[in-house]
Motif scaffolding. Structure first.
Motif, PDB file in Angstrom:
ATOM      1  N   ARG A 102      67.139  38.054  52.258  1.00 24.16           N
ATOM      2  CA  ARG A 102      68.208  38.909  52.734  1.00 24.16           C
ATOM      3  C   ARG A 102      68.451  38.365  54.468  1.00 24.16           C
ATOM      4  O   ARG A 102      69.536  38.416  54.214  1.00 24.16           O
ATOM      5  N   ARG A 126      67.271  50.275  49.800  1.00 22.98           N
ATOM      6  CA  ARG A 126      68.300  49.183  48.769  1.00 22.98           C
ATOM      7  C   ARG A 126      69.551  50.427  48.483  1.00 22.98           C
ATOM      8  O   ARG A 126      70.736  49.337  48.042  1.00 22.98           O
ATOM      9  N   GLY A 165      66.831  48.604  55.478  1.00 23.24           N
ATOM     10  CA  GLY A 165      66.819  47.749  53.961  1.00 23.24           C
ATOM     11  C   GLY A 165      65.750  48.194  52.954  1.00 23.24           C
ATOM     12  O   GLY A 165      65.122  48.202  52.151  1.00 23.24           O
TER      13      GLY A 165
END
Length: 291
Positions: A161, A84, A81
């Motif tokens: 997240r 992104r 991540g």
């Protein structure tokens, strides 16, 4: 415009190592998504000497950035991540070329976000949350409240997240708008941090308690990936763990995560005699009683 750009990527599309080409145009409401460039050309290749190669072009009053990245780097960014924007480019970009439906299949994988993929990403995000939390707690205990505040914000982002991942979705650039719909309780923690009229010390104290509670409730599910890997053999050295292809994604957070799992009883330390009688090797195995 597509005709002009075609001359840039067409030669690369004909090369056998090229897996796909995506075109992303600047959106006025999200110009930072393309680093203010009018157009991004993302070219994914199977292998290359450099994991990422970038060129800038211009024509008339338009500026274009071309990024050639390897499939390995793309997967790393997706799991960790770290970039992104890549997910947004893959989801919303225009497919100009793909080999053997590579990009179509990739989009389906991201949309489905398979259970195994969720476990890897949850583990990595939890390790980052652990790092941010522990460093922030140290700043707080030393009275460095502004530095602690910075780490609490980061911790809440990782927690956000994780909440999205647990709901079977992929965290996008607009994480907080996703969380507000999926996990209002996590969104509320963020609101309390930035809007509360309490002193910064009191806000941080309450947030550290809330984050610690959340971490303790998520540790079992977020450690599934690493625990399943460690089941493949009885004893591991720390270098064995670092060398594992999937555990490399945890990067510098791996050892902190291992120590946390030891503290929580998920991993057991085994002492093995070394050549030096006064010191032992430190090896690791999963706690079989928790299976």
């Amino acid at each position: 415009m597509d005709y002009i750009l075609r001359s840039i990527y067409q030669e690369r599309a004909s090369q056998p190592e090229t897996l796909g080409v995506i075109l992303v145009n600047k959106r006025e409401d999200q110009i930072n998504l393309t680093d203010t460039f009018d157009t991004i050309l993302l070219i994914i290749v199977k292998e290359a000497q450099l994991p990422i190669f970038t060129k800038h072009y211009c024509y008339e009053n338009h500026k274009v950035a071309m990024h050639v990245i390897t499939e390995q780097l793309l997967n790393k960014w997706i799991y960790i991540g770290k970039n992104r924007r890549i997910v947004d480019w893959v989801f919303h970009g225009k497919v100009m070329f793909e080999r053997n439906e590579y990009l179509s299949n990739l989009k389906m994988e991201l949309e489905d976000f398979s259970y195994y993929g969720r476990k890897i990403k949850a583990g990595i995000q939890f390790a980052k949350l652990l790092r941010s939390y522990t460093e922030g707690k140290e700043f707080f205990q030393r009275g460095d409240h502004l530095d602690a505040y910075h780490h609490v914000v980061k911790s809440l982002q990782y927690l956000a997240r994780l909440s999205i991942i647990e709901n079977g979705l992929y965290p996008e650039v607009t994480v907080w708008s996703q969380v507000k719909k999926l996990e209002p309780s996590v969104y509320k923690l963020y609101e309390e941090l930035v809007t509360s009229r309490e002193s910064i010390e009191k806000r941080l104290e309450l947030l550290f308690l809330a984050i610690e509670f959340s971490m303790n409730s998520k540790v079992q599910s977020c450690s599934e990936h690493i625990m399943e890997i460690m089941q493949s053999k009885e004893l591991w050295t720390i270098q064995d763990l670092h060398n594992h292809q999937e555990l490399k994604f945890y990067s510098v957070e791996l050892e902190l995560f291992i120590e946390f799992l030891i503290e929580k009883g998920y991993i057991i330390v085994e002492r093995i005699h070394s050549k030096n009688e006064s010191i032992d090797h430190r090896l690791y195995r999963i706690n079989d009683t928790l299976k």
